[in-house]
Design a protein around this motif. Structure first.
Motif, PDB file in Angstrom:
ATOM      1  N   ALA A 138       0.835  -1.206   0.000  1.00  0.00           N
ATOM      2  CA  ALA A 138       0.000   0.000   0.000  1.00  0.00           C
ATOM      3  C   ALA A 138       0.866   1.251   0.000  1.00  0.00           C
ATOM      4  O   ALA A 138       0.546   2.245  -0.661  1.00  0.00           O
ATOM      5  N   TYR A 143      -1.995   3.394  -1.993  1.00  0.00           N
ATOM      6  CA  TYR A 143      -3.405   3.126  -1.722  1.00  0.00           C
ATOM      7  C   TYR A 143      -3.773   3.645  -0.330  1.00  0.00           C
ATOM      8  O   TYR A 143      -3.033   3.418   0.635  1.00  0.00           O
ATOM      9  N   ASN A 200      -9.315   0.855  -2.600  1.00  0.00           N
ATOM     10  CA  ASN A 200      -8.954   1.056  -4.009  1.00  0.00           C
ATOM     11  C   ASN A 200      -8.654   2.519  -4.320  1.00  0.00           C
ATOM     12  O   ASN A 200      -8.332   2.855  -5.467  1.00  0.00           O
ATOM     13  N   LEU A 202      -6.627   5.854  -4.569  1.00  0.00           N
ATOM     14  CA  LEU A 202      -5.233   6.252  -4.706  1.00  0.00           C
ATOM     15  C   LEU A 202      -5.024   7.667  -4.170  1.00  0.00           C
ATOM     16  O   LEU A 202      -5.954   8.475  -4.130  1.00  0.00           O
TER      17      LEU A 202
END
Length: 302
Positions: A138, A143, A200, A202
């Protein structure tokens, strides 16, 4: 940038028997004239690129040429291989594939597994190890994450964080991230993170260059200086927990540690983890607080 394109041309020619100038131009979105100019620069630099006209011809590297003889030194090759092995050991996606390509490119014989990286604590279940690996990804892929966090004040809070960096410091891993709730950079001890979820969503935030995990203490912070005496029976743990500059060995073997601590619940729970082998000499207020906690513990067994 031209230098990046030059390096990529070498890699493309290494991975193909030959390529035409037109193919290279399409690959980089430039003109064939620019490609020929790049080839000339590479040839002057000593890269043996040959050109063959006609059907099936094109640009290619001299047979037997390998990048390790012209671009990277042996030491640099080793550093690249070791860096890729570290990524592979930390379960970074596709690292093994890239490692094998680099090893073949440099004619490097891979050693047997010499490194294993496990971010979890001893005895941790596989689920925890998987969660930490997910957190690593991540950070790299940017993320947004959510998790439940156990604060040192023994409170629990739900967090929405943009993970920016992982840091290993003083026997523990920490996550540095931007808290959506606090709207500021925060540091989280990874062992206190629960229910980690990778979303999900960004983000594009970067960690400020002037950020420091451990800002220097100032007298205005009003953080008291603790003077602690530890029994030599627990010396191994003292040297694990404190830097030697804070430790003074007395004539009777006692280890005297001088360090700054806040008068918080976490501090006293931490000191209690040393059991009977620690004594607070200063400050007096801290000594009295720990004494009262010890009385409460004793009362449970009377």
């Amino acid at each position: 940038m031209q230098i990046d394109r030059l390096i990529q041309i070498i890699f493309l020619l290494l991975s193909h028997q030959s390529m035409t100038a037109k193919q290279l131009a399409e690959e980089f979105g430039v003109s064939t004239r620019t490609i020929y100019r790049d080839i000339n620069i590479l040839s002057i630099a000593g890269i043996p690129i040959t050109s063959q006209k006609g059907y099936g011809g094109g640009l290619s590297l001299l047979k037997g040429f390998s990048l390790d003889k012209s671009y990277f030194t042996k030491a640099e090759q080793g550093n690249i291989i070791r860096a890729l092995q570290i990524l592979k050991s930390s379960n970074y996606p596709d690292a093994e594939k890239t490692l094998n390509k680099a090893a073949g490119l440099f004619s490097h014989n891979l050693q047997s597994e010499w490194l294993e990286i496990d971010f979890s604590c001893w005895g941790s279940p596989e689920k925890e190890r998987s969660s930490i690996t997910a957190l690593e990804r991540a950070v790299i892929n940017k993320y947004v994450i959510t998790f439940t966090y156990l604060h040192s004040e023994l409170t629990v809070a739900e967090q929405v964080v943009e993970p920016l960096k992982l840091v290993f410091k003083s026997h523990a891993w920490y996550l540095i991230g931007y808290s959506r709730y606090k709207q500021d950079i925060r540091t989280y001890k990874m062992s206190r993170i629960r229910n980690l979820q990778i979303t999900n969503e960004l983000f594009d935030r970067e960690l400020p260059k002037d950020f420091s995990l451990t800002p220097a203490y100032k007298e205005t912070y009003n953080i008291p200086v603790f003077k602690l005496h530890f029994s030599e029976k627990i010396a191994y743990k003292v040297y694990d927990e404190f830097q030697e500059q804070y430790i003074k060995k007395l004539e009777d073997g006692t280890l005297e540690v001088t360090f700054r601590y806040q008068l918080s619940e976490w501090t006293f729970l931490y000191l209690l983890s040393f059991g009977e082998y620690v004594e607070i000499l200063e400050p007096i207020e801290a000594r009295e607080i720990l004494k009262e906690k010890a009385r409460k513990i004793l009362s449970r067994y009377e």
